[in-house]
Design a protein around this motif. Structure first.
Motif, PDB file in Angstrom:
ATOM      1  N   VAL A 180      28.962  38.574  44.673  1.00 13.16           N
ATOM      2  CA  VAL A 180      29.352  39.447  43.563  1.00 13.16           C
ATOM      3  C   VAL A 180      29.737  38.615  42.342  1.00 13.16           C
ATOM      4  O   VAL A 180      29.409  38.960  41.202  1.00 13.16           O
ATOM      5  CB  VAL A 180      30.525  40.367  43.985  1.00 13.16           C
TER       6      VAL A 180
ATOM      7  N   ASP B  68      31.313  45.149  34.364  1.00 10.04           N
ATOM      8  CA  ASP B  68      31.096  45.798  35.660  1.00 10.04           C
ATOM      9  C   ASP B  68      32.038  45.235  36.724  1.00 10.04           C
ATOM     10  O   ASP B  68      32.436  45.952  37.639  1.00 10.04           O
ATOM     11  CB  ASP B  68      29.657  45.590  36.135  1.00 10.04           C
ATOM     12  N   SER B  69      32.353  43.960  36.614  1.00 12.85           N
ATOM     13  CA  SER B  69      33.129  43.261  37.647  1.00 12.85           C
ATOM     14  C   SER B  69      34.488  42.851  37.101  1.00 12.85           C
ATOM     15  O   SER B  69      34.726  42.886  35.888  1.00 12.85           O
ATOM     16  CB  SER B  69      32.368  42.005  38.097  1.00 12.85           C
TER      17      SER B  69
ATOM     18  N   SER C 188      27.893  38.400  38.414  1.00 10.78           N
ATOM     19  CA  SER C 188      28.599  38.559  37.144  1.00 10.78           C
ATOM     20  C   SER C 188      28.318  37.403  36.191  1.00 10.78           C
ATOM     21  O   SER C 188      27.963  37.623  35.033  1.00 10.78           O
ATOM     22  CB  SER C 188      30.099  38.672  37.384  1.00 10.78           C
TER      23      SER C 188
END
Length: 353
Positions: free
Chosen positions: A77, A103-104, A81
């Motif tokens: 993840v 988003d992260s 990013s």
């Protein structure tokens, strides 16, 4: 007669053994007891690949829990990013457009840290330098011609002040500007991996990604973690150490120019690009090791020191003092020398090879 003699011999041997056992028992009870400082929980070692390099994590856990899958998922993840090598990552989408809503949870903190180090180093660390790194052949787009006209065209886009952000979004203050966190993303990945383990109750760990690391607590022998600094040699020989640093609840990162370079017509071009000139640095500093409270800071400052060179690097550390440095450099005569800041001296030892 022979039977009685044998019995007597056996009896004598048994008696001697009993005497010896009693003597050893008394000796062991009268001897002073040594207090053991050796911890004996289970030692877990995780290895894998991330960010174009490898990671190695060692931690102590009495429950012997294996967090490999969790660490891999976390770093996956993380890369989605901040990796410029992934076309649809957050940073790649930002570079293609004009703004980005996060988003992260990773994008905003790395911007905050980058802004701080950009200001502290007066621009020596600048995540907008990526297009110039690419131009000189050290980025995801591969080698390109170092056209002087192209360099001059790109220089106005190299300034982190043109990145405007808050807790929700980031936007460009000048069209065409791009971000590249390759100079502090590994350090940040180390930090988030260490924080994950801490959240699971792990107090003793050594987390390393591509040479950047965090050490917390102690190793399986109850000792402070010790890490080596390689000699600045073009051929990678990890066993050939220059020094060893004892690292206690701190982070460490090393940046160097002696391996990542290319040569044209006998001239070497370093991967460290000076944001102020747009060209590879040309000085005697071979490697810079930084010890700080977190690895994202250590990673970014190590990069900045390689831009600044030996004297300016020493001056920066002496001005701020909240991080320690160990520098290896070539002096005016071409001999290898080193500098260690005062706060790091008690934790550093040199290796005689």
């Amino acid at each position: 007669m022979r039977s009685n003699a044998n019995k007597n011999i056996i009896y004598s041997i048994v008696l001697l053994l009993l005497v010896a056992i009693v003597y050893l028992y008394r000796q062991s009870n009268s001897a002073p007891k040594a207090e053991s400082t050796v911890l004996n929980p289970n030692k877990i070692t995780l290895t894998g690949n991330t960010m174009g390099t490898s990671y190695r994590i060692v931690y102590l856990d009495e429950e012997a829990r294996n967090f490999q899958q969790s660490i891999d998922s976390l770093l996956l993840v993380f890369n989605q990013s901040l990796s410029t090598y992934i076309p649809e990552s957050e940073i790649s989408r930002f570079n293609k457009g004009d703004s980005l809503i996060y988003d992260s949870p990773f994008f905003y903190p790395v911007l905050v840290s980058s802004k701080e180090i950009f200001e502290v180093t007066e621009g020596a660390f600048d995540p907008t330098v990526g297009p110039l790194v690419n131009l000189w052949g050290f980025g995801p787009e591969g080698p390109q011609l170092n056209d002087s006209i192209r360099i001059e065209q790109l220089l106005p886009l190299i300034n982190f002040d043109n990145i405007i952000f808050d807790e929700k979004r980031v936007k460009k203050g000048k069209s065409g500007i791009k971000l590249d966190f390759s100079a502090n993303a590994k350090g940040y990945g180390v930090d988030i991996s260490a924080e994950f383990l801490s959240s699971k109750g792990i107090n003793n760990m050594l987390v390393e990604i591509g040479g950047e690391l965090v050490a917390r607590g102690v190793n399986e022998s109850g000792e402070i973690w010790k890490v080596g600094i390689s000699r600045p040699e073009e051929e990678e020989r990890p066993e050939n150490l220059y020094s060893v640093i004892a690292l206690h609840n701190r982070a460490m990162a090393t940046s160097g120019n002696y391996r990542n370079y290319y040569e044209i017509d006998g001239k070497k071009f370093s991967h460290t690009i000076d944001p102020s000139t747009g060209r590879p640095v040309n000085h005697g500093l071979l490697s810079a090791t930084v010890v700080a409270d977190d690895c994202i800071t250590a990673d970014a400052i190590a990069t900045a020191l390689m831009v600044l060179g030996t004297e300016k690097a020493i001056a920066l550390q002496q001005k701020y003092g909240d991080f320690e440095i160990f520098l290896i450099y070539n002096d005016a005569e071409g001999n290898i020398g080193s500098y260690v800041s005062e706060g790091l001296e008690p934790f550093l030892s040199f290796v005689n090879n």
